[in-house]
Enzyme design. Structure first.
Site, PDB file in Angstrom:
ATOM      1  CD  GLU A 431      12.583 -65.842  20.105  1.00 36.56           C
ATOM      2  OE1 GLU A 431      12.485 -65.346  21.228  1.00 36.56           O
ATOM      3  OE2 GLU A 431      13.233 -66.886  19.892  1.00 36.56           O
TER       4      GLU A 431
HETATM    5  C1  FAD Z   1      12.550 -55.252  21.546  1.00 37.97           C
HETATM    6  C2  FAD Z   1      13.504 -56.391  21.700  1.00 37.97           C
HETATM    7  C3  FAD Z   1      13.161 -57.457  22.504  1.00 37.97           C
HETATM    8  C4  FAD Z   1      14.065 -58.507  22.683  1.00 37.97           C
HETATM    9  N1  FAD Z   1      13.740 -59.527  23.539  1.00 37.97           N
HETATM   10  C5  FAD Z   1      14.709 -60.444  23.864  1.00 37.97           C
HETATM   11  C6  FAD Z   1      14.462 -61.404  24.891  1.00 37.97           C
HETATM   12  O1  FAD Z   1      13.387 -61.481  25.474  1.00 37.97           O
HETATM   13  N2  FAD Z   1      15.476 -62.248  25.236  1.00 37.97           N
HETATM   14  C7  FAD Z   1      16.700 -62.213  24.620  1.00 37.97           C
HETATM   15  O2  FAD Z   1      17.562 -62.996  24.982  1.00 37.97           O
HETATM   16  N3  FAD Z   1      16.953 -61.325  23.623  1.00 37.97           N
HETATM   17  C8  FAD Z   1      15.989 -60.441  23.231  1.00 37.97           C
HETATM   18  N4  FAD Z   1      16.237 -59.517  22.251  1.00 37.97           N
HETATM   19  C9  FAD Z   1      17.517 -59.539  21.572  1.00 37.97           C
HETATM   20  C10 FAD Z   1      17.436 -60.022  20.139  1.00 37.97           C
HETATM   21  O3  FAD Z   1      17.166 -61.391  20.095  1.00 37.97           O
HETATM   22  C11 FAD Z   1      18.737 -59.626  19.433  1.00 37.97           C
HETATM   23  O4  FAD Z   1      18.694 -58.228  19.256  1.00 37.97           O
HETATM   24  C12 FAD Z   1      18.925 -60.337  18.124  1.00 37.97           C
HETATM   25  O5  FAD Z   1      19.176 -61.692  18.333  1.00 37.97           O
HETATM   26  C13 FAD Z   1      20.083 -59.744  17.308  1.00 37.97           C
HETATM   27  O6  FAD Z   1      21.229 -59.598  18.079  1.00 37.97           O
HETATM   28  P1  FAD Z   1      22.006 -58.193  18.077  1.00 37.97           P
HETATM   29  O7  FAD Z   1      21.020 -57.126  18.390  1.00 37.97           O
HETATM   30  O8  FAD Z   1      23.193 -58.311  18.930  1.00 37.97           O
HETATM   31  O9  FAD Z   1      22.436 -57.988  16.573  1.00 37.97           O
HETATM   32  P2  FAD Z   1      23.776 -58.560  15.900  1.00 37.97           P
HETATM   33  O10 FAD Z   1      23.937 -59.992  16.241  1.00 37.97           O
HETATM   34  O11 FAD Z   1      24.894 -57.640  16.197  1.00 37.97           O
HETATM   35  O12 FAD Z   1      23.376 -58.459  14.353  1.00 37.97           O
HETATM   36  C14 FAD Z   1      23.442 -57.238  13.620  1.00 37.97           C
HETATM   37  C15 FAD Z   1      23.195 -57.590  12.141  1.00 37.97           C
HETATM   38  O13 FAD Z   1      24.238 -58.474  11.676  1.00 37.97           O
HETATM   39  C16 FAD Z   1      23.662 -59.678  11.189  1.00 37.97           C
HETATM   40  N5  FAD Z   1      24.532 -60.797  11.578  1.00 37.97           N
HETATM   41  C17 FAD Z   1      25.041 -61.069  12.787  1.00 37.97           C
HETATM   42  N6  FAD Z   1      25.770 -62.201  12.747  1.00 37.97           N
HETATM   43  C18 FAD Z   1      25.719 -62.655  11.485  1.00 37.97           C
HETATM   44  C19 FAD Z   1      26.250 -63.791  10.807  1.00 37.97           C
HETATM   45  N7  FAD Z   1      26.979 -64.717  11.432  1.00 37.97           N
HETATM   46  N8  FAD Z   1      25.984 -63.925   9.489  1.00 37.97           N
HETATM   47  C20 FAD Z   1      25.222 -63.030   8.840  1.00 37.97           C
HETATM   48  N9  FAD Z   1      24.676 -61.945   9.426  1.00 37.97           N
HETATM   49  C21 FAD Z   1      24.923 -61.763  10.735  1.00 37.97           C
HETATM   50  C22 FAD Z   1      22.283 -59.786  11.795  1.00 37.97           C
HETATM   51  O14 FAD Z   1      21.397 -60.537  10.988  1.00 37.97           O
HETATM   52  C23 FAD Z   1      21.874 -58.313  11.899  1.00 37.97           C
HETATM   53  O15 FAD Z   1      21.328 -57.900  10.687  1.00 37.97           O
HETATM   54  C24 FAD Z   1      15.325 -58.486  22.009  1.00 37.97           C
HETATM   55  C25 FAD Z   1      15.642 -57.415  21.173  1.00 37.97           C
HETATM   56  C26 FAD Z   1      14.764 -56.370  21.019  1.00 37.97           C
HETATM   57  C27 FAD Z   1      15.155 -55.224  20.128  1.00 37.97           C
END
Ligand code: FAD
Length: 570
Positions: A431
Site C-alpha cells: 500500500e
Molecule cells: C505480500 C504482498 C502483497 C501485496 N499485495 C498487493 C496487491 O494486492 N496489489 C498490488 O498492486 N500490489 C501488491 N503488493 C505490491 C506492493 O504494493 C509493492 O511491493 C510495494 O508498492 C513496493 O514496490 P516494489 O516491491 O516494487 O518496491 P520498489 O518500488 O522497488 O522499492 C524498493 C525500495 O525503494 C524505495 N523507493 C522506491 N522508489 C522510491 C522513491 N522514489 N523515493 C524513495 N524511495 C523509493 C522503497 O521505499 C523501498 O524501500 C504486495 C506486495 C507484497 C509483498
C-alpha cells in the site's frame, strides 16, 4: 489466546473522541452507540471463538496452486462465510446496494478485531471494502447494480491490481495494455504481480480493479485508466456466464501471511469494464488506496494488540529470577522485572496511540464525507500517511518486543509470536512503502495542509496549559517536544528543494506521530481518572514522547547529510 479489547475501543469512542456528540452536532444519524456495542460484542465473539483458532492454519498451511486451482487452509472457508454472513464486509457500503451503511469508524474497529484474530484472512475483506468504495464513487449505475450487491454480501471478492515487475512504487511505469474493441468493449493484456487474494475459491467470483494504459495515452500517471476485470463474466443480472481470460501463473512463497494467496496474474484479451473516465484512473484508484492505507494501518494496530496481549499473559506466568522489590520471593513472575515492565509498557502505550490514530483518521473521513467539509477532508488525507506508516512500523516493533519478552520461547514457532512478526512485516511495505508515505507527508500533505499541522500543535498547547495544573513535570515534557517539532515544521515548510524535505521525511513523520500521541495521551489525562489509563499516559509522556525531540532534530539535517557528506560510504 486473544481477547477482543472492547473496553479499550469503547473508551476511545465514548470518552476520548466523544464520537456520539461529534456525529450529533453535525446532524449525521448513522452513529448509534447501542449498535456499536452490539457490533463489538458480536464481532468480538466471532474473532475470539471462530477466527483466532484458525490463525495458525493460515501460517502452517500456505496457500498453494495445484492443477490451476488455489488450495487454501480448509478452516478458512467457514471463517470467511461467517464474516460475510455477519454483514462485516459491506458494513460501510451504501444501503442502496446491500451495504449496512455504517460509519467507517465502525468498520475500523471491526477490521481491527478480525485482523488481530487472523491477519491473512482479514486481508481479503479489506481488499473488497476498498473496491466497494471506489465503485460507489467512480462507477456508473449499471456497473454498480451488477457488482456492488455481490461485493457487499461477500458472494464476490475484490482485489487491487497495480503492481508489475517494473512498476512498484513508481505506478506510472506500468505497461498493462487496454484497448477498446469495435463493439465498445474494453480488453486487457498484461501481467500483474503480488496480487493479494488474486485467486481462490472462497467466493464465486473475484473482481480485479486494475490499472492499465489505453493506446496513445499520455506517459506516466496521467495516461492510466481504471478497469474492473472479473474472473467470471457476469450478465446484467449478475449471473456468471463465462470464464474470463485471466490465468494465475503462480503464487508467491512469502515470509508471512501464508494463508493469503499472493498471485501473479496474466490477462490475455480479458473483458473489462472501464471505471470512471479514460486516463483518469489514478485519481479513482486513489480512493481505493486511501481506504486501504487506513486499513493497513489498522492491520499494524491489530498485530500490536495481539503481540501485547500475548506478551503480558506470558510475563505473568513465566517465573525467573528474584523479585528485587520483594527479596523474600526467590523466583518471581518476569512481569516484576524492570526491563520486562519497560517493554510491556512501551508495547501497550504504542498500541494505544496506534488505535487512537486510526480512529482519529476514520472519524475525519466519516465527518468530512457526510458534511463535505473541505478542512476535515484535508485533515483526513493529512492523517492517512501518518497512520499507515506509524501503526505498521509500530506493529513490527511491538511484535519484536513481544518476541523479546518471551525469551527463547519467542523464537520457537509453538508460541505463535514469530508468526505475528512475519505477518505484520509486510504492512510497512505494501500500500505504498513507509518511505513513500513519509515523502507524501512532507511533500504533498505539508504542501497544502501545513495549517493543519500548526493547528494540531496549537491544540496540544491548550492541553498543556490544563495539564500544568495537575502534572507540571509532564507539561514541561510536552512543551519541549512541541517546541522541537514546531521548529522542524517551520524548517520543512521553508525548504524549496524537495530532496531536503525527503531526507528528513521518515524522522519528521515519526516525530509528528509522537506529537499526535501526546495529544491523545494528554486528552486522556484530562478525561479520565481510570488508574490504568492515567498511568499509561504518564509512561508514554515520560518515556516515549522524548524521542520526538531527537527525531525532530534529525529531520532538519537536510540532503547533504545523505549525499555530499556520505558520498564515499557506498
Ligand atoms: C505480500 C504482498 C502483497 C501485496 N499485495 C498487493 C496487491 O494486492 N496489489 C498490488 O498492486 N500490489 C501488491 N503488493 C505490491 C506492493 O504494493 C509493492 O511491493 C510495494 O508498492 C513496493 O514496490 P516494489 O516491491 O516494487 O518496491 P520498489 O518500488 O522497488 O522499492 C524498493 C525500495 O525503494 C524505495 N523507493 C522506491 N522508489 C522510491 C522513491 N522514489 N523515493 C524513495 N524511495 C523509493 C522503497 O521505499 C523501498 O524501500 C504486495 C506486495 C507484497 C509483498
Amino acid at each position: 489466546m486473544y481477547r477482543a479489547p472492547i473496553n479499550e475501543i469503547k473508551f476511545l469512542f465514548k470518552d476520548l473522541f466523544k464520537m456520539n456528540d461529534i456525529f450529533n452536532s453535525k446532524d449525521i444519524n448513522t452513529f448509534d452507540e447501542d449498535i456499536l456495542d452490539g457490533i463489538l460484542e458480536e464481532v468480538g465473539k466471532l474473532s475470539e471463538n471462530l477466527i483466532f483458532p484458525i490463525n495458525k492454519d493460515g501460517d502452517k498451511y500456505p496457500a498453494s496452486l495445484k492443477d490451476r486451482e488455489v488450495i487454501l487452509p480448509k478452516s478458512f472457508y467457514n471463517a470467511y462465510k461467517s464474516i460475510a454472513e455477519g454483514g462485516w464486509i459491506g458494513i460501510s457500503g451504501d444501503t442502496k446496494y446491500g451495504g449496512l451503511g455504517l460509519p467507517l469508524v465502525f468498520n475500523t474497529c471491526v477490521n481491527e478485531l478480525l485482523s488481530s484474530a487472523c491477519l491473512s484472512l482479514a486481508l481479503n475483506p479489506l481488499m473488497t471494502q476498498g473496491q466497494i468504495e471506489a465503485l460507489e464513487i467512480h462507477a456508473n449505475e449499471d456497473i454498480k447494480k451488477i457488482f456492488l450487491p455481490k461485493l457487499n454480501s461477500g458472494e464476490w471478492c475484490g482485489t487491487m491490481n497495480l503492481t508489475e515487475p517494473q512498476a512498484g512504487s513508481d505506478v506510472g511505469a506500468l505497461r498493462t495494455a487496454a484497448k477498446k474493441d469495435t463493439d465498445g468493449d474494453y480488453k486487457i493484456d498484461g501481467q500483474k504481480i503480488y496480487i493479494s487474494w488474486g485467486d481462490h475459491s472462497l467466493s464465486s467470483n473475484i473482481c480485479h480493479l486494475l490499472l492499465a494504459r489505453l493506446p496513445n495515452s499520455p506517459t506516466g500517471t496521467k495516461g492510466i485508466s481504471l478497469f474492473l476485470v472479473p474472473k467470471y463474466i457476469p450478465d446484467n443480472d449478475g449471473n456468471l456466464i463465462a470464464r474470463n481470460t485471466i490465468n494465475t501463473l503462480s503464487l508467491e512463497q512469502k515470509m508471512g501471511l501464508h494463508g493469503s494467496p499472493t498471485a501473479v496474474l496474466e490477462y490475455k484479451n480479458a473483458k473489462a469494464w472501464l471505471i470512471g473516465e479514460e486516463n483518469k484512473g489514478m485519481k479513482a484508484m486513489f480512493t481505493m488506496m486511501n481506504n486501504a492505507r487506513l486499513g493497513v494501518a489498522v492491520q499494524g494496530l491489530s498485530q500490536s494488540e495481539l503481540a501485547t496481549q500475548m506478551a503480558i499473559e506470558f510475563a505473568k506466568n513465566r517465573r525467573q529470577g528474584r523479585n528485587l522489590n520483594n527479596p523474600n520471593e526467590l523466583t518471581t513472575s518476569i512481569i516484576n522485572h524492570a526491563d520486562v515492565r519497560r517493554n510491556l509498557l512501551t508495547m501497550k502505550s504504542l498500541t494505544f496511540v496506534s488505535r487512537a490514530l486510526c480512529f482519529d483518521t476514520a472519524l475525519a473521513i466519516d465527518i468530512s464525507k457526510a458534511t463535505n467539509d473541505t478542512l476535515l477532508k484535508r485533515k483526513a488525507s493529512f492523517l492517512t500517511p501518518i497512520a499507515k506508516s506509524f501503526c505498521t512500523e509500530m506493529g513490527a516493533k511491538v511484535a519484536d518486543l513481544s518476541i523479546q519478552v518471551h525469551g527463547g520461547m519467542g523464537y520457537i514457532e509453538e508460541t505463535g509470536i514469530s508468526q505475528i512478526y512475519r505477518d505484520v512485516r509486510v504492512t510497512s511495505i505494501y500500500e505504498g512503502t513507509n518511505g513513500i508515505q513519509a515523502m507524501d507527508f512532507v511533500g504533498r500533505k505539508l504542501g497544502y495542509s501545513g495549517d493543519i499541522a500548526y493547528s494540531i500543535l496549537h491544540e496540544l498547547e491548550k492541553n498543556e496549559d490544563f495539564i500544568k495544573l495537575k502534572y507540571p513535570e509532564l507539561s514541561k515534557k510536552i512543551n519541549t517536544a512541541r517546541i522541537s517539532i514546531n521548529k522542524a515544521l517551520d524548517w520543512m515548510i521553508k525548504q524549496n528543494d524537495l530532496n531536503d524535505r525527503y531526507s528528513g521525511a521518515a524522522s519528521f513523520l515519526r516525530a509528528f506521530a509522537l506529537i499526535l500521541g501526546a495529544n491523545y495521551m494528554s486528552k486522556t489525562l484530562l478525561t479520565t481518572n481510570d488508574k490504568d489509563k492515567v498511568e499509561l499516559a504518564q509512561f508514554f509522556l515520560n518515556n516515549i514522547l522524548p524521542f520526538c525531540n531527537i527525531e525532530s532534530s534529525i529531520s532538519t539535517l537536510g540532503k547533504n547529510n545523505l549525499y555530499e557528506n556520505a558520498n564515499s560510504v557506498f
